[in-house]
Design a protein around this motif. Structure first.
Motif, PDB file in Angstrom:
ATOM      1  N   LEU A 178      28.379  49.128  49.988  1.00 50.13           N
ATOM      2  CA  LEU A 178      29.658  49.030  49.550  1.00 50.13           C
ATOM      3  C   LEU A 178      30.070  47.788  48.470  1.00 50.13           C
ATOM      4  N   ALA A 179      30.419  48.508  47.404  1.00 54.70           N
ATOM      5  CA  ALA A 179      30.219  47.493  45.970  1.00 54.70           C
ATOM      6  C   ALA A 179      32.217  47.633  46.038  1.00 54.70           C
ATOM      7  N   VAL A 180      31.664  46.417  44.861  1.00 53.38           N
ATOM      8  CA  VAL A 180      33.349  45.374  45.027  1.00 53.38           C
ATOM      9  C   VAL A 180      33.754  45.552  43.289  1.00 53.38           C
ATOM     10  N   PRO A 181      34.524  45.288  42.771  1.00 52.82           N
ATOM     11  CA  PRO A 181      35.028  45.911  41.147  1.00 52.82           C
ATOM     12  C   PRO A 181      34.631  44.360  41.027  1.00 52.82           C
ATOM     13  N   ILE A 182      34.254  42.951  40.956  1.00 54.21           N
ATOM     14  CA  ILE A 182      34.630  42.122  39.888  1.00 54.21           C
ATOM     15  C   ILE A 182      35.125  42.247  38.056  1.00 54.21           C
ATOM     16  N   HIS A 183      35.234  40.901  37.247  1.00 52.08           N
ATOM     17  CA  HIS A 183      34.813  40.867  36.335  1.00 52.08           C
ATOM     18  C   HIS A 183      36.149  41.708  35.695  1.00 52.08           C
ATOM     19  N   GLN A 184      37.361  41.970  35.893  1.00 50.73           N
ATOM     20  CA  GLN A 184      37.791  43.251  34.969  1.00 50.73           C
ATOM     21  C   GLN A 184      39.512  42.291  34.726  1.00 50.73           C
ATOM     22  N   ALA A 185      39.581  41.191  34.476  1.00 44.38           N
ATOM     23  CA  ALA A 185      40.519  40.707  33.718  1.00 44.38           C
ATOM     24  C   ALA A 185      41.340  41.116  32.984  1.00 44.38           C
TER      25      ALA A 185
END
Length: 235
Positions: A178-185
């Motif tokens: 599973l990959a959860v996208p972060i650092h998107q702001a």
């Protein structure tokens, strides 16, 4: 294992530990919101000193509300916070790459080394990645390859130090369940959705991409989340 995304690189991880559930909060920074209301936090783990990963004022509020919580960070970040945040040494754990320790029965392995290069004319800063319980990796602002397989990858998808092709290559190399996208702001909404779509289209076989709804805890241990529950799909 439950994950709650508070925006950008800030994620709360809850998993079984000695005496019950252990709650670990990563990178409560300036682009994140609503993390400072949390209680029952066992540790706050900072990857590096940039303000989008550590908001000193709100971190102080959080630590005051969680007097039992440890602050885990590297020496550079501790120095950068000096004068901004007064933390007792007994609550501070200074760690760097290749260090390992245990928090209430849960193992923490520190990986990485340096923040990814933004430009050669700019100085780099030390960056800790954290592998929790041998299963989840928060890499901070770097795409360093984990020393072994990980089940869940918190995957950076946007920033001045990266392009989406690098995130795709990192995803394929790491190949988590599973990959959860972060650092998107820092991305416009249209670009967030485009990046999520590219990740889904180009993920390795057996890897699910799950976009967590802001502030909503999600159990990710046993099964990947249906796309109907993904924030990116609803938008």
């Amino acid at each position: 294992m439950k994950l709650t995304h508070y925006g950008h690189a800030c994620v709360l991880m809850e998993l079984p530990g000695d005496g019950g559930v252990i709650r670990l909060l990563f990178d409560p920074g300036a682009y994140s919101r609503e993390f400072e209301d949390q209680v029952g936090i066992d540790a706050v783990l900072l990857t590096h000193a940039h303000p989008d990963h550590v908001d000193a004022e709100r971190l102080g509020t959080l630590l005051a509300a969680n007097p039992q919580a440890e602050l885990v960070l590297n020496a550079h970040t501790r120095t950068a916070l000096a004068g901004l945040l007064d933390i007792a040494p007994s609550r501070t754990r200074i760690v760097g790459p290749e260090d390992t320790f245990v928090l209430r029965g849960v193992s923490v392995e520190v990986v990485g080394g340096d923040h990814a290069c933004i430009h050669a004319a700019l100085p780099t800063v030390p960056n800790n990645g954290y592998i929790i319980d041998g299963s989840l990796l928060h890499p901070g602002d770097a795409l360093d390859v984990a020393p072994g397989p990980v089940e869940v990858l918190l995957l950076p998808v946007g920033g001045p130090w990266m392009k989406i092709g690098e995130a795709i290559d990192y995803l394929r190399t790491t190949a988590p369940r599973l990959a959860v996208p972060i650092h998107q702001a820092g991305l416009a909404l249209v670009h967030q959705k485009m990046h999520y779509g590219l990740l889904r289209d180009l993920a390795p076989e057996g890897t699910e991409i799950t976009v967590l709804e802001h502030g909503v805890p999600q159990d990710v241990r046993d099964a990947a989340v249906s796309s109907s529950h993904n924030e990116g799909d609803r938008r």
